[in-house]
Design an enzyme around this catalytic site. Structure first.
Site: not given
Ligand code: THU
Length: 140
Positions: A44, A57, A91
């Protein structure tokens, strides 16, 4: 549960180390396996304008798509949450659009693993069919 599930989870866990989680502190890693067995990773990446954040993702998926990949087998998602975290709704939609009904492996730092199918995580998905679009080879 198969060996490759755990291995893909471990790759996602390594990708998590690159996460830019400046605002949430919640680091996520992803590892997407193509039909031919190639693996694309993602983490992320957060923005000071919170809504512009990209999930791990979608980073992995867009990397693969931009490399010409179109067929996928599985995606692993790694976090340090007590309960391994499944992909967010956005996602799920994008994975459903571009990766189809793939396996979704969730893993946490305690090595707790769960395996799902995307169509179980996103039942009755909205798809290009609902737009009434006829997809041609060219538009795909
Ligand atoms: N996040 C992801 O990378 N994938 C997910 O499926 C859920 C959330 C990240 C987004 C944000 O940077 C952090 O997790 C908190 O929501």
């Amino acid at each position: 549960m198969r060996t490759f599930h755990r291995e893909l989870g471990r790759v996602a866990m390594r990708a998590r180390e690159y996460a830019v989680a400046t605002y949430s502190g919640f680091k996520v890693g992803a590892a997407l396996m193509t039909a031919s067995g190639k693996v694309y990773t993602g983490c992320n990446v957060e923005s000071s304008s919170y809504g512009l954040t990209l999930c791990a993702e979608r980073v992995a998926l867009f990397k693969a798509i931009s490399d010409g990949e179109r067929k996928f087998k599985a995606i692993a998602i790694a976090t340090d949450a007590a309960v391994p975290t499944p992909p967010c709704g956005a996602c799920r939609q994008v994975l459903s659009d571009l990766a189809g009904n793939i396996e979704v492996i969730t893993m946490n730092t305690e090595n707790t693993l769960a395996v799902h199918r995307l169509n179980k995580l996103l039942p009755h998905a909205f798809t290009a069919r609902h737009l009434g679009l006829r997809r041609t080879k060219k538009s795909r």
